[in-house]
Design an enzyme around this catalytic site. Structure first.
Site, PDB file in Angstrom:
ATOM      1  N   ASP A   8       7.755   3.270  -2.634  1.00  0.00           N
ATOM      2  CA  ASP A   8       6.911   2.093  -2.450  1.00  0.00           C
ATOM      3  C   ASP A   8       5.746   2.221  -3.444  1.00  0.00           C
ATOM      4  O   ASP A   8       5.474   3.324  -3.947  1.00  0.00           O
ATOM      5  CB  ASP A   8       6.416   2.068  -1.002  1.00  0.00           C
ATOM      6  CG  ASP A   8       5.319   1.050  -0.776  1.00  0.00           C
ATOM      7  OD1 ASP A   8       5.519  -0.127  -1.119  1.00  0.00           O
ATOM      8  OD2 ASP A   8       4.255   1.445  -0.259  1.00  0.00           O
ATOM      9  N   ASP A  10       2.099   0.194  -3.380  1.00  0.00           N
ATOM     10  CA  ASP A  10       0.765   0.176  -2.776  1.00  0.00           C
ATOM     11  C   ASP A  10       0.725   1.075  -1.544  1.00  0.00           C
ATOM     12  O   ASP A  10       1.516   0.914  -0.612  1.00  0.00           O
ATOM     13  CB  ASP A  10       0.374  -1.254  -2.390  1.00  0.00           C
ATOM     14  CG  ASP A  10       0.271  -2.169  -3.598  1.00  0.00           C
ATOM     15  OD1 ASP A  10      -0.519  -1.850  -4.502  1.00  0.00           O
ATOM     16  OD2 ASP A  10       0.979  -3.184  -3.639  1.00  0.00           O
ATOM     17  N   ASP A  39     -11.233  -1.987   5.036  1.00  0.00           N
ATOM     18  CA  ASP A  39     -10.303  -1.213   5.851  1.00  0.00           C
ATOM     19  C   ASP A  39      -9.383  -2.083   6.686  1.00  0.00           C
ATOM     20  O   ASP A  39      -8.266  -1.661   7.026  1.00  0.00           O
ATOM     21  CB  ASP A  39     -11.059  -0.241   6.757  1.00  0.00           C
ATOM     22  CG  ASP A  39     -11.403   1.056   6.053  1.00  0.00           C
ATOM     23  OD1 ASP A  39     -10.941   1.247   4.911  1.00  0.00           O
ATOM     24  OD2 ASP A  39     -12.134   1.881   6.632  1.00  0.00           O
ATOM     25  N   ASP A 169       4.619   4.052   3.114  1.00  0.00           N
ATOM     26  CA  ASP A 169       3.487   4.353   3.995  1.00  0.00           C
ATOM     27  C   ASP A 169       3.334   3.403   5.172  1.00  0.00           C
ATOM     28  O   ASP A 169       2.374   3.531   5.935  1.00  0.00           O
ATOM     29  CB  ASP A 169       2.184   4.350   3.176  1.00  0.00           C
ATOM     30  CG  ASP A 169       1.822   2.958   2.681  1.00  0.00           C
ATOM     31  OD1 ASP A 169       2.667   2.330   2.003  1.00  0.00           O
ATOM     32  OD2 ASP A 169       0.714   2.485   2.980  1.00  0.00           O
TER      33      ASP A 169
END
Length: 216
Positions: A8, A10, A39, A169
């Site tokens: 992946d 990003d 965030d 992620d």
């Protein structure tokens, strides 16, 4: 034995959260909305630009998405100009990629970021020859978590599923790897946490980029 690794982009290769937040907030500003704290974007990203803007508008109270077309157009314009805003590789990523290359491992990138932007980010961060294949979002290939992108890359590399590792992620990445039938690894240096990765089928979870080398 692992011979091919798919990444992946990003949150896995590129620390791009600040860029995504900057561009999305600029688009929202055009409509008098936002800003959303950086965030918070950890949970707005991962499923392509359209979904990012949809989630951002919902967070700003546009429950009927009446501003979607204008916001998406503004984001596309801003992102084209500023997709590299403060983007950098995660610590240890470049060195790990170089080690994989020396070991003869095929590497590829599969991203839900638009294809041309994906090519630019990879080129700017890692040069033209680090990866064997780079594939961003294209109209003819369903975006992740569809396995179509994985299959397309494996066809290009003539790689068998049993020799492939997929790293990401987010829950989207875990679903992508599992639906494609490849060994799927969650990374903890990106946007989400261990619980999300494990709940969505990660075969393994690693804490730092150099841990990738244990699989080859």
């Amino acid at each position: 034995m692992i011979k091919t690794i798919l990444f992946d982009l990003d949150g896995t290769l590129a620390d791009s959260l600040e860029s995504i937040a900057y561009c999305a907030n600029k688009a929202l500003q055009v409509l008098g909305l936002g800003p959303i704290e950086k965030d918070a974007y950890r949970y707005l990203v991962g499923d392509g630009a359209a979904k990012l803007i949809e989630r951002a508008l919902l967070k700003c109270g546009d429950t009927k998405l009446k501003f979607f077309d204008r916001a998406f157009a503004a984001y596309t314009d801003v992102f084209e100009k500023h997709c590299m805003y403060r983007v950098k590789p995660y610590p240890g990523i470049t060195e790990t990629l170089q080690a994989l290359k020396r070991a003869g491992i095929q590497t590829a990138v599969l991203s839900n970021k638009p294809h041309e932007r994906t090519l630019r980010v990879i080129s700017d961060l890692f040069g033209e020859n680090m990866f064997d294949v780079v594939l961003g979002q294209k109209p003819e290939i369903k975006r992740k978590p569809s396995p179509e992108g994985v299959y397309a890359i494996l066809d290009m590399l003539q790689a068998g599923k049993e020799q492939v590792l997929y790293l990401g992620d987010t829950d989207t990445d875990m679903k992508t790897g599992k639906s494609a039938g490849v060994f799927t690894v969650g990374v903890l240096w990106g946007f989400r946490d261990r619980a999300e990765l494990e709940e969505n089928g990660a075969d393994a979870v690693i804490e730092k980029p150099e841990d990738i080398l244990k699989f080859i």
